[in-house]
Structure formats: structure tokens, C-alpha cells
Design a protein around this motif. Structure first.
Motif, PDB file in Angstrom:
ATOM      1  N   ASN A  80       0.854  -1.275  -0.061  1.00  0.00           N
ATOM      2  CA  ASN A  80      -0.017   0.046   0.188  1.00  0.00           C
ATOM      3  C   ASN A  80       0.922   1.361   0.016  1.00  0.00           C
ATOM      4  O   ASN A  80       0.552   2.344   0.526  1.00  0.00           O
ATOM      5  N   LYS A  81       1.934   1.143  -0.595  1.00  0.00           N
ATOM      6  CA  LYS A  81       2.931   2.223  -0.757  1.00  0.00           C
ATOM      7  C   LYS A  81       2.630   2.792  -2.176  1.00  0.00           C
ATOM      8  O   LYS A  81       3.532   2.560  -3.131  1.00  0.00           O
ATOM      9  N   LEU A  82       1.551   3.409  -2.586  1.00  0.00           N
ATOM     10  CA  LEU A  82       1.017   3.433  -3.788  1.00  0.00           C
ATOM     11  C   LEU A  82       1.558   4.692  -4.598  1.00  0.00           C
ATOM     12  O   LEU A  82       2.041   4.578  -5.626  1.00  0.00           O
ATOM     13  N   ASP A  83       2.309   5.836  -3.942  1.00  0.00           N
ATOM     14  CA  ASP A  83       2.658   6.986  -4.413  1.00  0.00           C
ATOM     15  C   ASP A  83       4.414   6.374  -4.937  1.00  0.00           C
ATOM     16  O   ASP A  83       4.754   6.831  -5.926  1.00  0.00           O
ATOM     17  N   GLU A  84       4.836   5.587  -4.033  1.00  0.00           N
ATOM     18  CA  GLU A  84       6.250   5.080  -4.391  1.00  0.00           C
ATOM     19  C   GLU A  84       6.154   4.044  -5.567  1.00  0.00           C
ATOM     20  O   GLU A  84       6.908   4.090  -6.534  1.00  0.00           O
ATOM     21  N   ALA A  85       4.982   3.252  -5.561  1.00  0.00           N
ATOM     22  CA  ALA A  85       4.887   2.426  -6.904  1.00  0.00           C
ATOM     23  C   ALA A  85       4.887   3.256  -7.904  1.00  0.00           C
ATOM     24  O   ALA A  85       5.337   2.710  -8.979  1.00  0.00           O
ATOM     25  N   ALA A  86       4.047   4.206  -8.034  1.00  0.00           N
ATOM     26  CA  ALA A  86       3.955   5.265  -9.405  1.00  0.00           C
ATOM     27  C   ALA A  86       5.237   5.638  -9.770  1.00  0.00           C
ATOM     28  O   ALA A  86       5.631   5.815 -11.160  1.00  0.00           O
ATOM     29  N   ILE A  87       6.141   5.932  -8.981  1.00  0.00           N
ATOM     30  CA  ILE A  87       7.446   6.470  -9.297  1.00  0.00           C
ATOM     31  C   ILE A  87       8.237   5.358  -9.937  1.00  0.00           C
ATOM     32  O   ILE A  87       8.691   5.718 -11.031  1.00  0.00           O
ATOM     33  N   TYR A  88       8.172   3.928  -9.607  1.00  0.00           N
ATOM     34  CA  TYR A  88       8.807   3.118 -10.486  1.00  0.00           C
ATOM     35  C   TYR A  88       8.221   2.724 -11.878  1.00  0.00           C
ATOM     36  O   TYR A  88       8.752   2.845 -13.060  1.00  0.00           O
ATOM     37  N   LEU A  89       6.871   3.044 -11.925  1.00  0.00           N
ATOM     38  CA  LEU A  89       6.027   2.654 -13.085  1.00  0.00           C
ATOM     39  C   LEU A  89       6.214   3.825 -14.053  1.00  0.00           C
ATOM     40  O   LEU A  89       6.419   3.708 -15.218  1.00  0.00           O
ATOM     41  N   ASP A  90       6.235   5.018 -13.466  1.00  0.00           N
ATOM     42  CA  ASP A  90       6.527   6.272 -14.190  1.00  0.00           C
ATOM     43  C   ASP A  90       7.972   6.273 -14.959  1.00  0.00           C
ATOM     44  O   ASP A  90       8.137   6.672 -16.112  1.00  0.00           O
ATOM     45  N   ALA A  91       8.798   5.794 -14.333  1.00  0.00           N
ATOM     46  CA  ALA A  91      10.127   5.709 -14.894  1.00  0.00           C
ATOM     47  C   ALA A  91      10.314   4.704 -15.877  1.00  0.00           C
ATOM     48  O   ALA A  91      10.777   5.210 -17.093  1.00  0.00           O
ATOM     49  N   LEU A  92       9.641   3.485 -15.885  1.00  0.00           N
ATOM     50  CA  LEU A  92       9.480   2.821 -17.028  1.00  0.00           C
ATOM     51  C   LEU A  92       8.757   3.216 -18.337  1.00  0.00           C
ATOM     52  O   LEU A  92       9.146   3.146 -19.337  1.00  0.00           O
ATOM     53  N   ARG A  93       7.646   3.549 -17.931  1.00  0.00           N
ATOM     54  CA  ARG A  93       6.723   4.492 -19.023  1.00  0.00           C
ATOM     55  C   ARG A  93       7.285   5.647 -19.704  1.00  0.00           C
ATOM     56  O   ARG A  93       7.067   5.867 -20.720  1.00  0.00           O
ATOM     57  N   GLY A  94       8.024   6.435 -18.856  1.00  0.00           N
ATOM     58  CA  GLY A  94       8.529   7.628 -19.370  1.00  0.00           C
ATOM     59  C   GLY A  94       9.640   7.334 -20.322  1.00  0.00           C
ATOM     60  O   GLY A  94       9.757   8.343 -21.235  1.00  0.00           O
ATOM     61  N   ARG A  95      10.337   6.445 -20.054  1.00  0.00           N
ATOM     62  CA  ARG A  95      11.747   6.363 -20.865  1.00  0.00           C
ATOM     63  C   ARG A  95      11.154   5.832 -22.261  1.00  0.00           C
ATOM     64  O   ARG A  95      11.961   5.645 -23.260  1.00  0.00           O
ATOM     65  N   ILE A  96       9.857   5.591 -22.491  1.00  0.00           N
ATOM     66  CA  ILE A  96       9.490   5.166 -23.790  1.00  0.00           C
ATOM     67  C   ILE A  96       8.343   6.316 -24.386  1.00  0.00           C
ATOM     68  O   ILE A  96       7.553   6.012 -25.236  1.00  0.00           O
ATOM     69  N   GLY A  97       8.259   7.409 -23.550  1.00  0.00           N
ATOM     70  CA  GLY A  97       7.314   8.410 -23.979  1.00  0.00           C
ATOM     71  C   GLY A  97       5.963   8.199 -23.511  1.00  0.00           C
ATOM     72  O   GLY A  97       5.128   8.670 -24.235  1.00  0.00           O
ATOM     73  N   ARG A  98       5.521   7.342 -22.414  1.00  0.00           N
ATOM     74  CA  ARG A  98       4.193   7.007 -22.293  1.00  0.00           C
ATOM     75  C   ARG A  98       3.917   8.233 -21.116  1.00  0.00           C
ATOM     76  O   ARG A  98       4.646   8.325 -20.405  1.00  0.00           O
ATOM     77  N   PRO A  99       2.468   8.500 -21.160  1.00  0.00           N
ATOM     78  CA  PRO A  99       1.946   9.252 -20.074  1.00  0.00           C
ATOM     79  C   PRO A  99       2.097   8.734 -18.698  1.00  0.00           C
ATOM     80  O   PRO A  99       2.302   7.498 -18.512  1.00  0.00           O
TER      81      PRO A  99
END
Length: 644
Positions: free
Chosen positions: A501-520
Motif C-alpha cells: 500500500n505504498k502507492l505513491d512510491e509504486a507510481a514512481i517506479y512505473l513512471d520511470a519505465l513508462r517515461g523512458r518510452i514516452g508514455r504518459p
């Protein structure tokens, strides 16, 4: 006096990370390629050859049957024993594809590897030192390999016997070794990983590239901990065998998995590769190169050398030959399902909600405006393949790069009649036939080039293939195949955070993966999909990301089981696509063929492939059956539930 084997089978390939000659059975008394044991353990180079040979037992990703074929993501064109798995008809006396060497947890093969690893660990401390051979590193590699192979066994079968030393022939013949609980197997693996970490180098280079490193061992730890923390091992309704149940603190395991993944993420030896570029096509190409090259994101991968047709298959990267298009004289192998194709999001972050059911059709190109990983992973009708097509009697001549041709194309209003387009439109397997005047795609199952190797689904796997290589039985690509990538560590960290239930931290890791391929980013994508930022939605978001990021990397088979979503995913109808292109009024087809919507009116229709494989789920399939011969040989082995 108890007798031990006195001869060891060794491969003769020096300097190659993976060599693949081995004894057929470690109990053989007269192996063909013999080295006296005393000679082996007196020579550091021969000892290294034994360790090198243990690598050969790690399942090769670049093979014909990928475990994706046992999930909603893939279909194996030539069936072999895959249908038995997908229709839940396997049994201890019929292991089907589970008994192939390209099954990552094949029981007999993996326990031979464990025997050989134990042989090394029992003798390596007495091997004389030799310049150029680091025996401590070899020892670390052996601990890592034993841990990796035990992890595969655990993920496939659940609890398995722990064999931590070499048995004499007499001991082996009388041995009745029971299955250990998954927690004990996990602890055993973690101890091996700890030993490996203490002995392995940060990097392997040169001729040693592809051998185990400290980072690979740490990453394996994260993978293992996440797996055992998952719902399957806490379940008591379908997971009824005690040795397959985890009774410890799952939240503590998730935290440990998070810590292990973060340690790798923060390791200065690895970094995510920024794939952002001016176009989706360019981003896709950069992402594809992550898979088929050695790079900063690679934690552990298999290396190859290009061997001629008479070389052992296991030292060659044959994936382009095995999975490529029949129009290039390749074999179609493990082809993507239409279900997987429609799982990749659109450019704006949405998941397609049309063209999902058998019989549904559209005249709007479903392959436009998709995310980069789609174009890097899927070969679809009209997609560039990467090299010119040979002039060998193909229906259509070469384009500058070659375009995949799976459909049926009208070349003129008076074109010659071809065989009927076939589809299945109901549960009774009634064949719907549509006569069509025109030409068939050179990569289809109605092609004049090796149509038996054509894909049923209308798609090919592209992700693992270097499309610029002319793959034949005489020529092979030499690009590496990834076993562990840094991207997986981000996904493990994100999943562990969600379950903690550390949702904000989870989003950080997901955003890093998605951001490197130009995903929102995660929040924006959930909003586009009309979903709130909460634990349940984020869990589903993460599971979707794992599916599309790790496709064809031996992940989906295990994931749907550990999450216990297999009853849904493995009961889906097998579907493909039929593509028909009809000339627009006043237009004339020109060769070479290129997908051109100014010239053709296209119709895409979802094809029901139920007549080939009637997929269904049975709860016994959460764990694979143990071969009947093994349980007869060792009565202490308890069979997995549901198998007789």
C-alpha cells in the motif's frame, strides 16, 4: 565402500559462456565423453568447463516453444505438446511440452544440472590455483546457477526435493527424498544467492560476458521473493498441498522483494535506457534494441556465436528462424495471439475496447496510433520486417525493407480466384467460407512458400528477432537473449509497493519505465481510462505493464498463476485476425506490395481459432505434474493435486 561416478562429461567449447554437450544421465556408468574425475579436479581449466556446462541447463529463450504459448499471449504454430497444456490434458504419463528441453523447469534436465553444480561445489576448494582462472568466481557462478535452476523448479512445481550434495550410486538407487516446503526451498535458494553475491564480480567482460554477476544474483533474489509472496502460495482453496503453501509473513516478503529490487535499481552498474525520440517508430526501434543488444539495462543475458548448420542447436541463436515468417523460409514458432495484440495501449494511453471478440470486424486500422512496445514486439500485416525479401517466387516482390503479408489482397477486378478464406464463427466449429478474387499474402498459411509454416493467428513475434539478419538453417543471428533486465526490477519494486500500500512510491517506479518510452505517467493514464488512483486499479495497471513490457521473456506463464488469474486468462478463446484488402474504385494495385490505405479498403476480422485449440483452465494446472517415472523411482515424492 560406496561407489561414485569416476568420469565426468565435459563440453569442449572453451571461452563460450554456454556450451551444450552433456551426459544423458548423471547415473551413466560409461559416458561417451570421459574425463577422469581426478584429472578434472586437478586442472582449473577443466573445472571451469564443468561450470560452463552447468550454464547449458538454463532454459534457452531463443527456442521454438516459448512458454508464452501456454498463456493467452501466444500460440505455437506447430502445436507439438502445447495443446495438452492449454487444454489441461497433461498428466504424469503425458507431460507433453513440459517434457521438452525448452521447458524452463523440465524436471529431469534441471536435476541433472543440480547434480553437476553439487559436483563442482564439493570439489572446487581442492582445485589448484591457476593464472587466468578465478576459482572463487567459478564457485560463485555455481551457487548462482544452482539458485537459478531451483527457482525455475519452484516456480514450475512448487516445493521440490532439496539436493545439496552428490549421492553415491548406492545412495541414489535407494534414495527416497521427499519434497520440501516452498519456504525451505526459498531459504535454500537465498543461501546460495548470499554465497554467490559474496564471490561474484560486479561485471563480466570479454570472453566471460554472459556469465553470472553480483547484480544477477541480487536480481534473482528479488524475483524469487516476489514470487513466493504472491497470492497462490497463501491460497488454501486450490493450493491444497502442504509443500506448496507458504505460511510465513507475506508482507515481510514483499518488503524484502522491494528492498532487493531497489538494491539492484540503485546499483551503479545498470540504468534504464532513455528511448524517447521524435516519432513512435524511432522510440520503438530504441526499445527493440534494448532486447537484442548488450546494454546498460542488461543484468544477465545469454551470449551466442554464429555457428553453421551442423553445430549444436543450443549454441546458436535460432529465434529468427524458429519464430520468423514463412515468406522468408522461417517457421512462425510461438506467434502472438490477437488477445495480446489488443492488450497494448493506444498512443493516448487507453486500452482498445473494440475488435475483441471472434467475428467482430472493423475497417479502421487497429495497428495505428499504438504505443512503442507494440511496434517493437508484434509483427502484423504491413509491418516492416527489416530486410529485403529474397526473389524466390514469392507472390509479391521485395519492398526496400520487406513488409509482412498475412492478408488477402485484391490486385484487379478480374483477379484469379484463390482458395476460400476460412474462419470459425461458432462453438460448433462451422467453417465460414468466403470466396475472394485476388492474391494471398506470402507470409500467410495460403502462401506458395512453405504454407505449413505460416502463422494461424495473423501475427508474428518480433521482439526477440533481429529482422536485419537473413535467418536460415545455415545462418543465425548472434544477438544476446535477456534473462533478467533492469525493467523487471522496476516492476518488482512497483508490485511490492502496491501490495504494501505504498502507492505513491509504486507510481514512481512505473513512471520511470513508462517515461523512458514516452508514455504518459501512471496517474494521467488511469485518468484517461476513467480509473481512480487506488490499490485495486494500480494492481491491475501493474499487471498490464508486466504483460506488455516482459512479453516473450518467460514471465506471463508464471505471473497468471501466482496472481491466480489463470482461470480467466487461460479460458479465453484463442483468436487471430483475418485481413482483406479490396481495391478502391479507380485504383490499381502496384508491386511491390506495401500496405496502402489510399489504394485498398481494408477489413480486419477477429478469427476464432477454437477449432485448433479449445483452451480451458483446470485448477490442477497451477503446478505442473511430476513425471510418473520420477514418482515410481522415488515413492516419497508426492504428486501435485489433480494429477493421477
Amino acid at each position: 565402500m560406496k561407489t561414485r561416478l569416476k568420469y565426468i562429461c565435459l563440453s569442449a567449447v572453451a571461452g563460450l559462456t554456454f556450451s551444450f554437450s552433456s551426459c544423458s544421465d548423471f547415473m551413466d556408468l560409461t559416458p561417451e565423453d570421459q574425463y577422469d574425475e581426478a584429472t578434472v579436479w586437478a586442472d582449473a581449466d577443466l573445472t571451469k568447463s564443468v561450470v560452463t556446462d552447468v550454464y547449458s541447463y538454463v532454459c534457452d529463450i531463443a527456442q521454438e516453444v516459448n512458454p508464452e504459448a501456454w498463456t493467452d499471449d501466444g500460440f505455437f504454430t506447430h502445436v507439438y505438446g502445447c495443446r495438452d497444456i492449454n487444454e489441461a490434458t497433461v498428466s504424469p504419463s503425458n507431460l507433453a511440452a513440459y517434457d521438452r528441453d525448452d521447458c524452463p523447469f523440465r524436471w529431469s534436465k534441471q536435476f541433472k544440472a543440480i547434480y553437476r553444480a553439487n559436483l563442482v561445489l564439493e570439489n572446487i576448494d581442492n582445485v589448484p590455483q591457476k593464472t587466468g582462472v578465478d576459482l572463487n568466481v567459478l564457485k560463485g557462478e555455481t551457487y548462482f546457477l544452482r539458485a537459478y535452476i531451483y527457482t525455475e523448479l519452484l516456480r514450475g512445481f512448487g516445493g521440490v526435493p532439496i539436493v545439496d550434495h552428490v549421492y553415491s550410486i548406492e545412495e541414489a538407487s535407494e534414495m527416497e527424498l521427499p519434497r520440501s516446503n516452498v519456504a525451505d526451498v526459498m531459504d535454500f535458494i537465498l543461501k546460495d544467492i548470499e554465497q554467490a553475491v559474496s564471490l561474484l564480480p560486479e561485471q563480466q567482460t570479454g570472453a566471460n560476458l554472459g556469465r553470472a554477476t553480483r547484480g544477477a544474483a541480487k536480481a534473482l533474489k528479488a524475483r524469487l521473493l516476489l514470487h513466493i509472496a504472491s497470492p497462490l502460495f497463501a491460497d488454501r482453496s486450490v493450493n491444497t498441498l502442504a509443500c506448496n503453501q507458504y505460511t510465513g509473513d507475506r508482507q515481510a516478503l514483499y518488503q524484502k522483494a522491494l528492498d532487493a529490487a531497489k538494491e539492484v535499481i540503485n546499483d551503479g552498474n545498470y540504468s534504464l535506457i532513455d528511448c524517447n525520440a521524435g516519432t513512435i517508430k524511432d522510440i520503438a526501434e530504441k526499445f527493440h534494441n534494448i532486447i537484442i543488444t548488450n546494454n546498460d539495462e542488461t543484468i544477465w543475458s545469454k551470449q551466442y556465436v554464429n555457428k553453421d548448420k551442423d553445430a549444436d542447436n543450443w549454441v546458436r541463436n535460432r529465434v529468427a528462424l524458429l519464430h520468423g515468417p514463412n515468406g522468408y523460409h522461417n517457421w512462425a514458432g510461438t506467434a502472438p495471439t490477437h488477445d495480446l495484440v489488443m492488450a497494448f495501449e493506444t498512443e493516448d494511453g487507453k486500452i482498445p475496447n473494440t475488435l475483441l471478440k471472434a467475428g467482430e470486424e472493423t475497417t479502421v486500422n487497429p495497428y495505428t496510433n499504438r504505443e512503442p512496445r507494440f511496434y517493437a514486439t508484434i509483427g502484423y500485416d504491413g509491418a516492416e520486417w527489416g530486410r529485403p525479401r529474397a526473389s524466390d517466387g514469392a507472390v509479391f516482390d521485395a519492398t526496400p525493407l520487406g513488409n509482412l503479408q498475412f492478408g488477402y489482397y485484391e490486385l484487379s477486378s478480374g483477379g484469379a480466384e484463390v482458395n476460400a478464406i476460412q474462419s470459425v464463427d461458432d462453438e460448433n466449429n462451422a467453417i465460414k467460407k468466403q470466396q475472394f478474387n485476388g492474391m494471398v499474402g506470402v507470409d500467410s498459411r495460403m502462401s506458395n512458400i512453405e504454407n505449413w509454416n505460416g502463422t494461424y493467428t495473423g501475427y508474428l513475434e518480433k521482439k526477440l528477432i533481429d529482422g536485419t539478419v537473413s535467418a536460415t538453417e545455415h545462418n543465425f543471428q548472434i544477438c544476446p537473449m535477456p534473462y533478467i533486465r533492469l525493467a523487471e526490477m522496476y516492476l518488482i519494486a512497483a508490485e511490492a509497493c502496491i501490495e504494501l500500500n505504498k502507492l505513491d512510491e509504486a507510481a514512481i517506479y512505473l513512471d520511470a519505465l513508462r517515461g523512458r518510452i514516452g508514455r504518459p505517467d501512471t496517474r494521467a493514464t488511469l485518468a484517461v481510462r476513467g480509473q481512480a488512483f487506488n490499490q485495486n486499479n494500480l494492481r491491475e495497471f501493474l499487471r498490464h505493464e508486466r504483460r506488455v513490457e516482459l512479453t516473450y521473456e518467460h514471465s506471463r506463464y508464471y505471473d497468471v498463476r501466482r496472481w491466480m488469474i489463470a482461470p480467466e486468462t487461460s479460458s479465453k478463446k484463442l483468436t487471430g485476425i483475418t485481413i482483406v484488402g479490396r481495391l478502391k474504385p479507380g485504383k490499381t494495385a502496384t508491386l511491390p506490395y506495401v500496405h496502402d490505405e489510399d489504394v485498398y479498403n481494408y477489413t480486419w476480422t477477429v478469427l476464432n481459432l477454437n477449432y485448433i485449440e479449445k483452451r480451458k483452465w483446470d485448477n490442477k494446472m497451477y503446478f505442473a505434474p511430476i513425471k510418473l517415472e520420477e514418482t515410481l523411482r522415488n515413492p516419497a515424492l508426492e504428486q501435485n493435486p489433480g494429477f493421477k
